[in-house]
Scaffold this motif. Structure first.
Motif, PDB file in Angstrom:
ATOM      1  N   GLU A 117       0.827  -1.208   0.000  1.00  0.00           N
ATOM      2  CA  GLU A 117       0.000   0.000   0.000  1.00  0.00           C
ATOM      3  C   GLU A 117       0.861   1.258   0.000  1.00  0.00           C
ATOM      4  O   GLU A 117       0.559   2.229  -0.699  1.00  0.00           O
ATOM      5  CB  GLU A 117      -0.940   0.001   1.208  1.00  0.00           C
ATOM      6  CG  GLU A 117      -2.033  -1.035   1.128  1.00  0.00           C
ATOM      7  CD  GLU A 117      -2.869  -1.106   2.397  1.00  0.00           C
ATOM      8  OE1 GLU A 117      -2.941  -0.086   3.124  1.00  0.00           O
ATOM      9  OE2 GLU A 117      -3.443  -2.163   2.660  1.00  0.00           O
ATOM     10  N   VAL A 118       1.932   1.233   0.776  1.00  0.00           N
ATOM     11  CA  VAL A 118       2.852   2.376   0.792  1.00  0.00           C
ATOM     12  C   VAL A 118       3.488   2.537  -0.583  1.00  0.00           C
ATOM     13  O   VAL A 118       3.613   3.655  -1.098  1.00  0.00           O
ATOM     14  CB  VAL A 118       3.932   2.203   1.888  1.00  0.00           C
ATOM     15  CG1 VAL A 118       4.987   3.301   1.791  1.00  0.00           C
ATOM     16  CG2 VAL A 118       3.293   2.193   3.266  1.00  0.00           C
ATOM     17  N   ASP A 119       3.876   1.429  -1.203  1.00  0.00           N
ATOM     18  CA  ASP A 119       4.473   1.474  -2.538  1.00  0.00           C
ATOM     19  C   ASP A 119       3.494   2.066  -3.548  1.00  0.00           C
ATOM     20  O   ASP A 119       3.870   2.914  -4.364  1.00  0.00           O
ATOM     21  CB  ASP A 119       4.903   0.068  -2.968  1.00  0.00           C
ATOM     22  CG  ASP A 119       5.688   0.053  -4.265  1.00  0.00           C
ATOM     23  OD1 ASP A 119       6.504   0.975  -4.491  1.00  0.00           O
ATOM     24  OD2 ASP A 119       5.494  -0.890  -5.057  1.00  0.00           O
ATOM     25  N   ARG A 120       2.230   1.656  -3.471  1.00  0.00           N
ATOM     26  CA  ARG A 120       1.217   2.220  -4.373  1.00  0.00           C
ATOM     27  C   ARG A 120       1.061   3.718  -4.149  1.00  0.00           C
ATOM     28  O   ARG A 120       0.958   4.486  -5.104  1.00  0.00           O
ATOM     29  CB  ARG A 120      -0.129   1.531  -4.156  1.00  0.00           C
ATOM     30  CG  ARG A 120      -0.229   0.191  -4.795  1.00  0.00           C
ATOM     31  CD  ARG A 120      -1.663  -0.352  -4.708  1.00  0.00           C
ATOM     32  NE  ARG A 120      -1.584  -1.787  -4.627  1.00  0.00           N
ATOM     33  CZ  ARG A 120      -2.041  -2.542  -3.641  1.00  0.00           C
ATOM     34  NH1 ARG A 120      -2.666  -1.999  -2.629  1.00  0.00           N
ATOM     35  NH2 ARG A 120      -1.897  -3.841  -3.659  1.00  0.00           N
ATOM     36  N   ALA A 121       1.032   4.124  -2.882  1.00  0.00           N
ATOM     37  CA  ALA A 121       0.891   5.547  -2.569  1.00  0.00           C
ATOM     38  C   ALA A 121       2.094   6.323  -3.088  1.00  0.00           C
ATOM     39  O   ALA A 121       1.943   7.405  -3.652  1.00  0.00           O
ATOM     40  CB  ALA A 121       0.740   5.747  -1.060  1.00  0.00           C
ATOM     41  N   GLU A 122       3.269   5.750  -2.922  1.00  0.00           N
ATOM     42  CA  GLU A 122       4.486   6.408  -3.397  1.00  0.00           C
ATOM     43  C   GLU A 122       4.464   6.556  -4.912  1.00  0.00           C
ATOM     44  O   GLU A 122       4.828   7.594  -5.450  1.00  0.00           O
ATOM     45  CB  GLU A 122       5.705   5.586  -2.967  1.00  0.00           C
ATOM     46  CG  GLU A 122       7.027   6.202  -3.344  1.00  0.00           C
ATOM     47  CD  GLU A 122       8.179   5.322  -2.910  1.00  0.00           C
ATOM     48  OE1 GLU A 122       8.358   4.233  -3.502  1.00  0.00           O
ATOM     49  OE2 GLU A 122       8.894   5.718  -1.986  1.00  0.00           O
ATOM     50  N   THR A 123       4.019   5.519  -5.571  1.00  0.00           N
ATOM     51  CA  THR A 123       3.978   5.528  -7.028  1.00  0.00           C
ATOM     52  C   THR A 123       2.932   6.500  -7.550  1.00  0.00           C
ATOM     53  O   THR A 123       3.193   7.276  -8.466  1.00  0.00           O
ATOM     54  CB  THR A 123       3.688   4.112  -7.565  1.00  0.00           C
ATOM     55  OG1 THR A 123       4.700   3.233  -7.089  1.00  0.00           O
ATOM     56  CG2 THR A 123       3.677   4.092  -9.073  1.00  0.00           C
ATOM     57  N   SER A 124       1.745   6.480  -6.958  1.00  0.00           N
ATOM     58  CA  SER A 124       0.659   7.296  -7.490  1.00  0.00           C
ATOM     59  C   SER A 124       0.660   8.739  -6.994  1.00  0.00           C
ATOM     60  O   SER A 124       0.263   9.633  -7.711  1.00  0.00           O
ATOM     61  CB  SER A 124      -0.690   6.641  -7.190  1.00  0.00           C
ATOM     62  OG  SER A 124      -0.913   6.613  -5.811  1.00  0.00           O
ATOM     63  N   LEU A 125       1.109   8.955  -5.786  1.00  0.00           N
ATOM     64  CA  LEU A 125       1.042  10.300  -5.218  1.00  0.00           C
ATOM     65  C   LEU A 125       2.379  11.023  -5.194  1.00  0.00           C
ATOM     66  O   LEU A 125       2.420  12.210  -4.904  1.00  0.00           O
ATOM     67  CB  LEU A 125       0.475  10.238  -3.794  1.00  0.00           C
ATOM     68  CG  LEU A 125      -0.903   9.601  -3.654  1.00  0.00           C
ATOM     69  CD1 LEU A 125      -1.263   9.478  -2.187  1.00  0.00           C
ATOM     70  CD2 LEU A 125      -1.943  10.393  -4.406  1.00  0.00           C
ATOM     71  N   ALA A 127       6.564  11.263  -3.883  1.00  0.00           N
ATOM     72  CA  ALA A 127       7.312  11.118  -2.640  1.00  0.00           C
ATOM     73  C   ALA A 127       6.730  11.923  -1.485  1.00  0.00           C
ATOM     74  O   ALA A 127       6.910  11.566  -0.338  1.00  0.00           O
ATOM     75  CB  ALA A 127       8.765  11.502  -2.865  1.00  0.00           C
ATOM     76  N   THR A 128       6.007  13.008  -1.755  1.00  0.00           N
ATOM     77  CA  THR A 128       5.493  13.821  -0.660  1.00  0.00           C
ATOM     78  C   THR A 128       4.407  13.129   0.137  1.00  0.00           C
ATOM     79  O   THR A 128       4.220  13.395   1.309  1.00  0.00           O
ATOM     80  CB  THR A 128       4.944  15.168  -1.180  1.00  0.00           C
ATOM     81  OG1 THR A 128       3.938  14.895  -2.150  1.00  0.00           O
ATOM     82  CG2 THR A 128       6.042  16.003  -1.782  1.00  0.00           C
ATOM     83  N   ALA A 129       3.670  12.219  -0.481  1.00  0.00           N
ATOM     84  CA  ALA A 129       2.590  11.529   0.214  1.00  0.00           C
ATOM     85  C   ALA A 129       3.057  10.274   0.933  1.00  0.00           C
ATOM     86  O   ALA A 129       2.313   9.687   1.701  1.00  0.00           O
ATOM     87  CB  ALA A 129       1.493  11.158  -0.776  1.00  0.00           C
ATOM     88  N   VAL A 130       4.301   9.884   0.716  1.00  0.00           N
ATOM     89  CA  VAL A 130       4.786   8.646   1.294  1.00  0.00           C
ATOM     90  C   VAL A 130       4.783   8.700   2.817  1.00  0.00           C
ATOM     91  O   VAL A 130       4.400   7.741   3.476  1.00  0.00           O
ATOM     92  CB  VAL A 130       6.199   8.306   0.771  1.00  0.00           C
ATOM     93  CG1 VAL A 130       6.784   7.133   1.519  1.00  0.00           C
ATOM     94  CG2 VAL A 130       6.128   8.012  -0.701  1.00  0.00           C
ATOM     95  N   SER A 131       5.164   9.819   3.376  1.00  0.00           N
ATOM     96  CA  SER A 131       5.232   9.902   4.831  1.00  0.00           C
ATOM     97  C   SER A 131       3.891   9.624   5.476  1.00  0.00           C
ATOM     98  O   SER A 131       3.791   8.859   6.424  1.00  0.00           O
ATOM     99  CB  SER A 131       5.729  11.274   5.270  1.00  0.00           C
ATOM    100  OG  SER A 131       7.036  11.449   4.827  1.00  0.00           O
ATOM    101  N   SER A 132       2.819  10.230   4.967  1.00  0.00           N
ATOM    102  CA  SER A 132       1.521   9.999   5.584  1.00  0.00           C
ATOM    103  C   SER A 132       1.029   8.587   5.311  1.00  0.00           C
ATOM    104  O   SER A 132       0.425   7.957   6.165  1.00  0.00           O
ATOM    105  CB  SER A 132       0.505  11.036   5.125  1.00  0.00           C
ATOM    106  OG  SER A 132      -0.152  10.653   3.970  1.00  0.00           O
ATOM    107  N   ALA A 133       1.297   8.044   4.133  1.00  0.00           N
ATOM    108  CA  ALA A 133       0.884   6.681   3.838  1.00  0.00           C
ATOM    109  C   ALA A 133       1.639   5.700   4.719  1.00  0.00           C
ATOM    110  O   ALA A 133       1.063   4.736   5.219  1.00  0.00           O
ATOM    111  CB  ALA A 133       1.117   6.353   2.363  1.00  0.00           C
TER     112      ALA A 133
END
Length: 166
Positions: A117-125, A127-133
């Motif tokens: 899920e974190v990988d998907r968030a990183e890919t789609s959103l 690097a800025t959204a990775v921390s919250s994911a």
């Protein structure tokens, strides 16, 4: 000559994000444990030991870069999860159990899914959204395990006791 699987894995690793590499390491541990379970079934002690030792080595690769200062509770929870997992695999070395390996595989798959899920968030959103994911999905790697009733109590008391309290 390299086989197709090795070539595929090498290509998958090249250019992968850090999070994707974590997912691949989880895949490797799961594969090692499946092979160890098969070796137990076939009473192949050397193969069982080989695959369990490799899984323990990969856990070390996941655990060694944990940054407790920046990672806070996430890093502490993952560290504890890896310690309990490693202890459990050492127990399986001495008391071979396909069931215990199956339980570890299920736990690893749960935590792997959080990393996915974190990988998907990183890919789609980006690097800025990775921390919250990461904070949402991986802050408690045991959350999905607690739904399965995992507390580490599966280890019999006379063989050692460890509790996951993520």
């Amino acid at each position: 000559m390299t086989n197709a699987r090795t070539t595929y894995r090498e290509n998958d690793v090249r250019g992968s994000s850090r999070v994707r590499l974590v997912v691949l390491l989880y895949d490797q541990i799961i594969q090692d444990l499946a092979k160890a379970a098969q070796a137990i079934e076939q009473d192949q002690i050397e193969l069982r030991t080989k695959y369990l030792n490799h899984a323990i080595l990969v856990i070390g690769h996941l655990q060694s870069p944990l940054d407790f200062e920046r990672g806070g509770k996430v890093a502490r929870d993952l560290d504890h999860f890896y310690n309990v997992l490693r202890q459990s695999l050492v127990q399986v070395q001495f008391y071979p159990s396909k069931e215990a390996i199956g339980e570890r595989i299920a736990e690893l798959q749960s935590v792997r899914e959080a990393w996915t899920e974190v990988d998907r968030a990183e890919t789609s959103l980006g690097a800025t959204a990775v921390s919250s994911a990461a904070a949402t999905s991986v802050s408690n790697p045991g959350a999905s395990l607690s739904g399965r009733g995992y507390s580490g109590a599966e280890l019999e008391p006379e063989r050692g006791h460890a509790e996951w309290q993520g």
